[in-house]
Design an enzyme around this catalytic site. Sequence first.
Site, PDB file in Angstrom:
ATOM      1  N   GLU A 118      67.776 -19.369  84.983  1.00  0.00           N
ATOM      2  CA  GLU A 118      68.013 -19.729  86.376  1.00  0.00           C
ATOM      3  C   GLU A 118      69.375 -19.248  86.880  1.00  0.00           C
ATOM      4  O   GLU A 118      69.500 -18.805  88.025  1.00  0.00           O
ATOM      5  CB  GLU A 118      67.924 -21.256  86.543  1.00  0.00           C
ATOM      6  CG  GLU A 118      66.531 -21.828  86.333  1.00  0.00           C
ATOM      7  CD  GLU A 118      65.589 -21.524  87.477  1.00  0.00           C
ATOM      8  OE1 GLU A 118      66.070 -21.294  88.603  1.00  0.00           O
ATOM      9  OE2 GLU A 118      64.359 -21.513  87.252  1.00  0.00           O
ATOM     10  N   ASP A 175      63.044 -15.525  98.190  1.00  0.00           N
ATOM     11  CA  ASP A 175      61.772 -15.676  97.485  1.00  0.00           C
ATOM     12  C   ASP A 175      60.790 -16.583  98.215  1.00  0.00           C
ATOM     13  O   ASP A 175      59.806 -17.047  97.639  1.00  0.00           O
ATOM     14  CB  ASP A 175      62.009 -16.218  96.074  1.00  0.00           C
ATOM     15  CG  ASP A 175      62.670 -17.595  96.072  1.00  0.00           C
ATOM     16  OD1 ASP A 175      63.034 -18.076  97.155  1.00  0.00           O
ATOM     17  OD2 ASP A 175      62.823 -18.180  94.983  1.00  0.00           O
ATOM     18  N   THR A 189      68.170 -21.728  97.067  1.00  0.00           N
ATOM     19  CA  THR A 189      68.025 -22.242  95.707  1.00  0.00           C
ATOM     20  C   THR A 189      69.381 -22.748  95.247  1.00  0.00           C
ATOM     21  O   THR A 189      70.392 -22.068  95.397  1.00  0.00           O
ATOM     22  CB  THR A 189      67.528 -21.135  94.760  1.00  0.00           C
ATOM     23  OG1 THR A 189      66.264 -20.657  95.221  1.00  0.00           O
ATOM     24  CG2 THR A 189      67.383 -21.659  93.343  1.00  0.00           C
TER      25      THR A 189
END
Length: 301
Positions: free
Chosen positions: A68, A84, A89
């Site tokens: 990640e 994405d 994120t």
Amino acid sequence: MKRNSRHLISLVLLGMVTLSSFSDYFSMSTVTAKADTVNSTILAEKGGTYWLTKEQKHRAEELTSVFENSTTELDYAYGENLGDGRGITCGRAGFCTGTGDAILVVKKYMDKKPGNILSKYLPALTELENNRIQTKHDQEDVSSLDKIGNFISDWAIAAKDPDFRAIQDSVVDELYYIPSAKKADLLGLKLPLSRAELYDAIIQHGNEQNDLDSIDSLIARATEMSGGTPRSNVDEKVWLDNFLNIRKACLSYCYKEGSREEWADSFGRVDVFKKLVKDENYYLDKPITIEGTSWDGMVVP
């Protein structure tokens, strides 16, 4: 590292099937004894016999952190718009503003410390979440957050607070670790490596129902390919190998168009697990040296 739709055929070759749901498949062909199901659920609630030890869980978390955030250190301050289709994120497990988990972190932080630096974003996050629920699609638009402030910068500031980091830990357990462990119990998975793979998969693929890219869909397809699960006496190593192949195909060309490019960059995380299988590190009791992927040379101690 960019890829394209050349991998679409891999989904077909791997025998993709359509199942109404993971739980429906179990009720039809794998959990044959009601008493066993109840007992598994009770064990899962308490922490079953085969749940990861503290040390194994830590190594699994470090491995997922590499995937990640490219570091074995849990990066609570991380924030980025990956493009994405999931918005921003952020945090140690890649919570997203457009998928329903980042808002849960912010809400819990609000409960703990009202008026914190992230509180001003809650109305916009709530609107994004309502849109996600209504449309049944992840929300990529972050313009409402940008109008309020710099969400990424403010998240990093909040991450200096031990309480905020603890909240991230609790949300990871609530949304990802415990659900993945319960699924592993139902499947009859005993190997720590199998359980670590489910944990990594649920973080990336999510736990949404009726989502062909979600962990339940991957489980159902791997179970179909294997002719059952370890609970129904299928060799666990065979089932795990099929699950890894199914997941790699999904990452190569997933159903969500907005996630395809980003996910196609990440199939190397499956290759890392395949290398662990090859090395027979089924108990996560040895240091992990990553080779031949975007994280080449990194070591999980």
